[in-house]
Every structure is written in structure tokens, then in C-alpha cells.
Design an enzyme around this catalytic site. Structure first.
Site, mmCIF file in Angstrom:
data_model
loop_
_atom_site.group_PDB
_atom_site.id
_atom_site.type_symbol
_atom_site.label_atom_id
_atom_site.label_comp_id
_atom_site.label_asym_id
_atom_site.label_seq_id
_atom_site.Cartn_x
_atom_site.Cartn_y
_atom_site.Cartn_z
ATOM 1 N N TYR A 57 -21.874 3.446 0.158
ATOM 2 C CA TYR A 57 -21.734 2.827 -1.141
ATOM 3 C C TYR A 57 -22.235 3.354 -2.208
ATOM 4 O O TYR A 57 -21.756 3.145 -3.437
ATOM 5 C CB TYR A 57 -21.914 1.128 -0.925
ATOM 6 C CG TYR A 57 -21.059 0.539 -0.136
ATOM 7 C CD1 TYR A 57 -19.696 0.005 -0.643
ATOM 8 C CD2 TYR A 57 -21.265 0.296 1.475
ATOM 9 C CE1 TYR A 57 -18.981 -0.387 0.567
ATOM 10 C CE2 TYR A 57 -20.459 0.014 2.309
ATOM 11 C CZ TYR A 57 -19.115 -0.578 1.874
ATOM 12 O OH TYR A 57 -18.323 -1.172 2.480
ATOM 13 N N ARG A 60 -19.772 5.548 -3.881
ATOM 14 C CA ARG A 60 -18.692 4.740 -4.431
ATOM 15 C C ARG A 60 -19.343 4.264 -5.941
ATOM 16 O O ARG A 60 -18.772 4.104 -7.073
ATOM 17 C CB ARG A 60 -18.119 3.462 -3.616
ATOM 18 C CG ARG A 60 -17.841 3.850 -2.101
ATOM 19 C CD ARG A 60 -16.597 4.173 -2.236
ATOM 20 N NE ARG A 60 -16.245 5.742 -2.672
ATOM 21 C CZ ARG A 60 -16.782 6.778 -1.926
ATOM 22 N NH1 ARG A 60 -17.373 6.554 -0.589
ATOM 23 N NH2 ARG A 60 -16.519 8.244 -2.414
ATOM 24 N N ASN A 98 -10.924 -6.184 -5.710
ATOM 25 C CA ASN A 98 -11.451 -4.791 -6.035
ATOM 26 C C ASN A 98 -13.131 -4.982 -6.164
ATOM 27 O O ASN A 98 -13.586 -5.977 -6.571
ATOM 28 C CB ASN A 98 -11.167 -4.028 -7.159
ATOM 29 C CG ASN A 98 -9.773 -3.571 -7.021
ATOM 30 O OD1 ASN A 98 -9.075 -3.680 -5.708
ATOM 31 N ND2 ASN A 98 -9.021 -3.498 -8.126
ATOM 32 N N ASP A 100 -14.746 -2.378 -7.796
ATOM 33 C CA ASP A 100 -15.133 -2.063 -8.917
ATOM 34 C C ASP A 100 -15.198 -2.768 -10.063
ATOM 35 O O ASP A 100 -15.107 -3.937 -10.148
ATOM 36 C CB ASP A 100 -14.014 -0.790 -9.204
ATOM 37 C CG ASP A 100 -12.673 -1.301 -9.824
ATOM 38 O OD1 ASP A 100 -12.594 -2.258 -10.447
ATOM 39 O OD2 ASP A 100 -11.764 -0.929 -8.946
ATOM 40 N N HIS A 115 -14.117 -10.103 -2.834
ATOM 41 C CA HIS A 115 -14.883 -9.233 -2.045
ATOM 42 C C HIS A 115 -16.292 -8.462 -2.541
ATOM 43 O O HIS A 115 -16.735 -7.507 -1.941
ATOM 44 C CB HIS A 115 -13.818 -8.093 -1.771
ATOM 45 C CG HIS A 115 -12.782 -8.494 -0.823
ATOM 46 N ND1 HIS A 115 -11.502 -7.778 -0.567
ATOM 47 C CD2 HIS A 115 -12.676 -9.765 -0.130
ATOM 48 C CE1 HIS A 115 -10.593 -8.415 0.104
ATOM 49 N NE2 HIS A 115 -11.305 -9.736 0.413
ATOM 50 N N CYS A 123 -29.670 -9.721 -0.791
ATOM 51 C CA CYS A 123 -30.514 -9.931 0.198
ATOM 52 C C CYS A 123 -29.812 -10.386 1.600
ATOM 53 O O CYS A 123 -29.263 -11.170 1.722
ATOM 54 C CB CYS A 123 -31.650 -10.873 -0.019
ATOM 55 S SG CYS A 123 -32.730 -11.610 1.088
ATOM 56 N N CYS A 142 -36.252 -7.045 -0.877
ATOM 57 C CA CYS A 142 -35.769 -8.051 -1.688
ATOM 58 C C CYS A 142 -37.168 -8.718 -2.276
ATOM 59 O O CYS A 142 -38.361 -8.241 -1.731
ATOM 60 C CB CYS A 142 -35.399 -9.234 -1.172
ATOM 61 S SG CYS A 142 -35.978 -10.037 0.012
ATOM 62 N N THR A 183 -1.686 -4.403 -4.241
ATOM 63 C CA THR A 183 -2.312 -4.943 -3.081
ATOM 64 C C THR A 183 -1.040 -4.524 -1.874
ATOM 65 O O THR A 183 -0.212 -4.902 -2.047
ATOM 66 C CB THR A 183 -2.980 -6.216 -3.172
ATOM 67 O OG1 THR A 183 -3.614 -6.459 -1.736
ATOM 68 C CG2 THR A 183 -2.104 -7.298 -3.592
ATOM 69 N N ASN A 208 3.808 -3.045 -7.557
ATOM 70 C CA ASN A 208 3.426 -2.019 -6.632
ATOM 71 C C ASN A 208 4.248 -0.906 -6.861
ATOM 72 O O ASN A 208 5.274 -0.920 -7.246
ATOM 73 C CB ASN A 208 3.426 -2.727 -5.250
ATOM 74 C CG ASN A 208 2.575 -1.702 -4.223
ATOM 75 O OD1 ASN A 208 2.503 -0.701 -4.115
ATOM 76 N ND2 ASN A 208 1.640 -2.784 -3.475
#
Ligand code: NAD
Length: 240
Positions: A57, A60, A98, A100, A115, A123, A142, A183, A208
Site C-alpha cells: 500500500y 500504491r 476505488n 484512490d 472500500h 488504528c 496510534c 466495475t 465498461n
């Protein structure tokens, strides 16, 4: 001008960001940047190898902050469309799978990010999220728990419950137009939204590269950067 549809819900997936330079999942055989879902997008994967998941991540997040990654004409058209619909007294709900922030950067500030978000850390004990733009490492803990707990990416992994589902279901139950955009329709519960909207009486539309296995009242096939602005113009002109 009056709108042909006044309660519009759009669900976006990784396909809308593909032309901005962010890879999708399914186009690479169910792998995300060459990693399996189990490896980098499940709580078990994180337990097994937290360093690997954090690094995935981190890459990303760094990619998303590369100046070359920008909203494309599909994100921008949706940002303008939301404003136009609301100015005309309609309701517009944007739900995104997404992680982003390209919708937000294109002016859709109230997107439902079901998501999670790459630019946020969570945390693992309290579930409290906080903005996060740099790398996230094992030593990052945290400030909300005593003793401080490990922070993790604020991403809803497979097997976890998506965010804001009540708001999604409420919007779907009132929708008169539902658009599934970029999607593959394979990740639940989002994959079931088309059916829910249809049961509520909405017209359902897919945009799509190619038809998916789900059933829609209409479909527009080609790159999102072209098909989305075209379709939204048609809706505003009362021609779709
Ligand atoms: P997916 O990768 O399963 O499917 C992408 C879909 O987009 C495919 O049906 C493909 O045909 C279509 N597509 C590809 N390029 C397109 C284009 N230029 N124009 C129009 N359509 C195009 O994506 P999903 O259904 O969103 O599910 C994947 C999961 O992976 C999501 O939960 C998401 O959180 C995560 N993910 C997110 C990102 C991101 O945030 N950009 C990227 C990869 C994966």
C-alpha cells in the site's frame, strides 16, 4: 430544462481510473500489481506478513501522489454532472469502490468511498481513521489507545464489512437511474447494487470496456474517458 432522472446513483470501480494510469484488478487476471488478493487484501494476509502488506500500500499511495497521476475526463465529467444535477434540484450519489482520491480531486467531494482510502490510516484497535500521505511502517502506532496500537491501511479488505452501507442502500432504494461504471461486478456487496436498484424501479446502465456478466437495461461500451462524458451529456439533454 428538467431532468429525465432526478435520483441518480453512480457506482464506480477501478476501470474509471485505468486511463489515469492506475491498474485495475481483473484485467490482470485477478491480481493487483502482480499480488494475489489473499496476499495483500485480506486480514489474514496482513497477519501473516504485515511488512509486505504495508509496503504494497505504500507503493500504491506513492503512485497516487505522483504528479503524473491525475483525474481523467471521466472523473471530471462526473464532477461537473453532480453539480449540474444538484443545481437542477436532483439528488446525485457517487459510490466508489476505488481507494484512490481521483473523484475527490475532480470535484466530487462527498463521494462514498465504500472500500476505504489509500490516503488514510486506521488504528487496528479502535477503528479510528486519520489522514496519511507518507509511507506507513510497522513502527507507526496510534495516539488513540493506551498502549498505542499498530496502524494499518484504511482499506476494506476481503472478508471485512464495507463502509457506509446504510447510506448506499438508502440511495439505491430511492434511485430512478443507477449507473455501474468501470466495475467488473465481482466484488460483493457492490456487485448486488444493480439488482437492488432495479428492484427499486431504477433504470440500470453499465459503462465498461466490454459487457460484464450482470444484466442492465442499457450498456455503453468503450473507454470511460470517452463514454462517460458522452453518456452524461445525453442524460442532461434528456436523450438517454
Ligand atoms: P476490477 O478490476 O475488478 O474491474 C475493472 C473493470 O473496469 C473491468 O470490468 C474492466 O473491463 C473495466 N475497465 C478497465 N478499463 C476501463 C476503461 N478504460 N474504461 C471503462 N472500463 C474499464 O475493478 P472493481 O470492480 O472496482 O473491483 C476491484 C476492487 O479492487 C475494488 O474493491 C477496489 O477497491 C480495488 N482496486 C481499486 C483501485 C483504485 O482505487 N483505482 C485499483 C485496483 C483495485
Amino acid at each position: 430544462m428538467s431532468l429525465a432522472y432526478s435520483r441518480i446513483v453512480v457506482l464506480t470501480g477501478a476501470g474509471i481510473s485505468a486511463e489515469s494510469g492506475i491498474s485495475t484488478f481483473r484485467d490482470s487476471n485477478g491480481l493487483w500489481e502482480n499480488h494475489s488478493i489473499e496476499e495483500v487484501a485480506s486480514p489474514e494476509g496482513f497477519q501473516r506478513n504485515p511488512e509486505k502488506v504495508l509496503e504494497f500500500y505504500n507503493l500504491r499511495r506513492a503512485q497516487l501522489l505522483d504528479p503524473q497521476i491525475q483525474p481523467n475526463p471521466a472523473h471530471q465529467a462526473l464532477g461537473r454532472f453532480a453539480q449540474e444535477v444538484r443545481q437542477q434540484g436532483g439528488q446525485f450519489t457517487l459510490i466508489s469502490q476505488n481507494v484512490d482520491d481521483l473523484h475527490q480531486r475532480a470535484g466530487n467531494r462527498d463521494v462514498i468511498s465504500m472500500h476505504g482510502q489509500l490516503l488514510s490510516a486506521l488504528c487496528s484497535q479502535s477503528g479510528r481513521a486519520r489522514p496519511w500521505s507518507g509511507p506507513l511502517n510497522l513502527k507507526d502506532v496510534c495516539d488513540c489507545c493506551d498502549p498505542p496500537q499498530q496502524l494499518r491501511p484504511d482499506i476494506v479488505w476481503f472478508g471485512e464489512v464495507p463502509y457506509h452501507l446504510e447510506a448506499c442502500y438508502q440511495a439505491l432504494s430511492e434511485a430512478d437511474l443507477f449507473v455501474a461504471l468501470g466495475t467488473s461486478g465481482q466484488v460483493y456487496p457492490a456487485a448486488g447494487f444493480t439488482e437492488l436498484a432495479s428492484q427499486a424501479g431504477a433504470t440500470t446502465v453499465e459503462i465498461n470496456l466490454e459487457p460484464t456478466s450482470r444484466s442492465f437495461d442499457a450498456g455503453y461500451y468503450g473507454p470511460a474517458s470517452i463514454k462517460v462524458p458522452e453518456f452524461l451529456e445525453k442524460i442532461l439533454a434528456g436523450k438517454a
